[in-house]
Design a protein around this motif. Structure first.
Motif, PDB file in Angstrom:
ATOM      1  N   LYS A 245       0.825  -1.222   0.000  1.00 51.52           N
ATOM      2  CA  LYS A 245       0.000   0.000   0.000  1.00 51.52           C
ATOM      3  C   LYS A 245       0.855   1.266   0.000  1.00 51.52           C
ATOM      4  O   LYS A 245       0.320   2.377   0.065  1.00 51.52           O
ATOM      5  CB  LYS A 245      -0.912   0.012   1.229  1.00 51.52           C
ATOM      6  N   TYR A 246       2.174   1.113  -0.099  1.00 53.92           N
ATOM      7  CA  TYR A 246       3.080   2.253   0.047  1.00 53.92           C
ATOM      8  C   TYR A 246       3.486   2.828  -1.312  1.00 53.92           C
ATOM      9  O   TYR A 246       3.897   2.098  -2.216  1.00 53.92           O
ATOM     10  CB  TYR A 246       4.323   1.851   0.842  1.00 53.92           C
ATOM     11  N   LYS A 247       3.371   4.150  -1.420  1.00 55.36           N
ATOM     12  CA  LYS A 247       3.720   4.824  -2.667  1.00 55.36           C
ATOM     13  C   LYS A 247       5.230   4.929  -2.798  1.00 55.36           C
ATOM     14  O   LYS A 247       5.911   5.546  -1.973  1.00 55.36           O
ATOM     15  CB  LYS A 247       3.092   6.223  -2.700  1.00 55.36           C
ATOM     16  N   MET A 248       5.750   4.335  -3.863  1.00 54.14           N
ATOM     17  CA  MET A 248       7.191   4.314  -4.102  1.00 54.14           C
ATOM     18  C   MET A 248       7.615   5.352  -5.137  1.00 54.14           C
ATOM     19  O   MET A 248       8.762   5.778  -5.157  1.00 54.14           O
ATOM     20  CB  MET A 248       7.619   2.927  -4.616  1.00 54.14           C
ATOM     21  N   CYS A 249       6.685   5.721  -5.983  1.00 49.03           N
ATOM     22  CA  CYS A 249       7.059   6.538  -7.130  1.00 49.03           C
ATOM     23  C   CYS A 249       5.912   7.450  -7.532  1.00 49.03           C
ATOM     24  O   CYS A 249       4.742   7.044  -7.508  1.00 49.03           O
ATOM     25  CB  CYS A 249       7.423   5.616  -8.298  1.00 49.03           C
ATOM     26  N   GLY A 250       6.252   8.664  -7.895  1.00 47.69           N
ATOM     27  CA  GLY A 250       5.296   9.592  -8.479  1.00 47.69           C
ATOM     28  C   GLY A 250       5.751   9.955  -9.880  1.00 47.69           C
ATOM     29  O   GLY A 250       6.957  10.073 -10.147  1.00 47.69           O
ATOM     30  N   ILE A 251       4.796  10.117 -10.773  1.00 46.53           N
ATOM     31  CA  ILE A 251       5.094  10.397 -12.169  1.00 46.53           C
ATOM     32  C   ILE A 251       4.284  11.613 -12.619  1.00 46.53           C
ATOM     33  O   ILE A 251       3.089  11.705 -12.326  1.00 46.53           O
ATOM     34  CB  ILE A 251       4.746   9.182 -13.059  1.00 46.53           C
TER      35      ILE A 251
END
Length: 243
Positions: free
Chosen positions: A106-112
């Motif tokens: 559930k953890y955000k690793m990357c934003g685009i």
């Protein structure tokens, strides 16, 4: 691919956008910064990143023979490329949270953040901002942010992570053509976070509702099955998934 390294910069996307205005870029190029002073996220948000601990970069990718109406295939292609890279780095339980956040569990690793370059109604390139949490371990007031180090328990070399990401991006873009749209969309949909699971959403009025993610439209709208058995399509600004 040529790589430009800078120490501190307002925004890598802005850097490439200005470079394109001056030089009319025709080949792929990457700019990577040790620190972004005004890093941008989706819908005007700020991307938080400690200097020297994460991958903060932007890539210009040339695009030929793609209509503006098909621009979400760029977003899908980028998402799949970054997914491939993080998968190769052995991150577990990967998924794509619509439209293009990459999650581990559930953890955000990357934003685009993608800014398309359009000339005379045709797409001719994309400026792709990619922020990947690599060695940072503390994220102020962001309980759902995660990093490679947090999850895998070791430090990573940022240059090595970048090379993996660029290689996967270049491969995915080599497959970006209209004859392959069906395969791109099918693979992207298969990796969607919370697909086919009852989930809670917020609408534009701030009201919550329960629905089940089905698929996406070719334009990138999220299709959600509602309680009355109606499938409704939502744009990015129209719905938020709570998890």
């Amino acid at each position: 691919m040529d790589i430009i390294k800078v120490d501190a910069i307002d925004s890598t996307n802005t850097f490439l956008r200005d470079m394109n205005r001056e030089k009319y870029l025709t080949k792929s190029i990457c700019v990577v910064a040790r620190e972004q002073l005004k890093g941008k996220g989706q819908m005007g948000t700020i991307w938080q990143s400690n200097p020297g601990e994460n991958l903060t970069s932007s890539v210009f990718m040339p695009i030929a023979d793609l209509d503006v109406m098909d621009q979400f295939y760029i977003s899908m292609t980028v998402s799949l490329g970054v997914y491939d890279a993080l998968d190769l780095l052995m991150l577990p339980k990967l998924s794509i949270k619509w439209p293009n956040d990459i999650l581990s569990d559930k953890y955000k690793m990357c934003g685009i953040l993608i800014e398309n370059v359009v000339n005379n109604g045709r797409l001719r390139g994309a400026i792709i901002g990619i922020g990947i949490n690599v060695n940072q371990q503390d994220f102020n007031n962001l309980p759902l942010a995660g990093s490679l180090k947090q999850i895998l328990g070791r430090n990573f070399d940022l240059d090595e992570v970048l090379q993996v990401v660029l290689a996967k991006l270049e491969y995915r873009f080599s497959m970006l053509h209209s004859s392959n749209f069906g395969n791109i969309k099918k693979e992207y949909e298969s990796l969607l976070f919370r697909k086919n699971k009852p989930s809670t959403f917020l609408d534009v009025k701030g009201d919550s509702f329960v629905g089940i993610i089905q698929n996406i439209t070719s334009a990138g709208k999220l299709q959600i099955l509602l309680e009355d058995e109606i499938i409704q399509s939502f744009d990015l600004k129209e719905v938020k998934l709570l998890y």
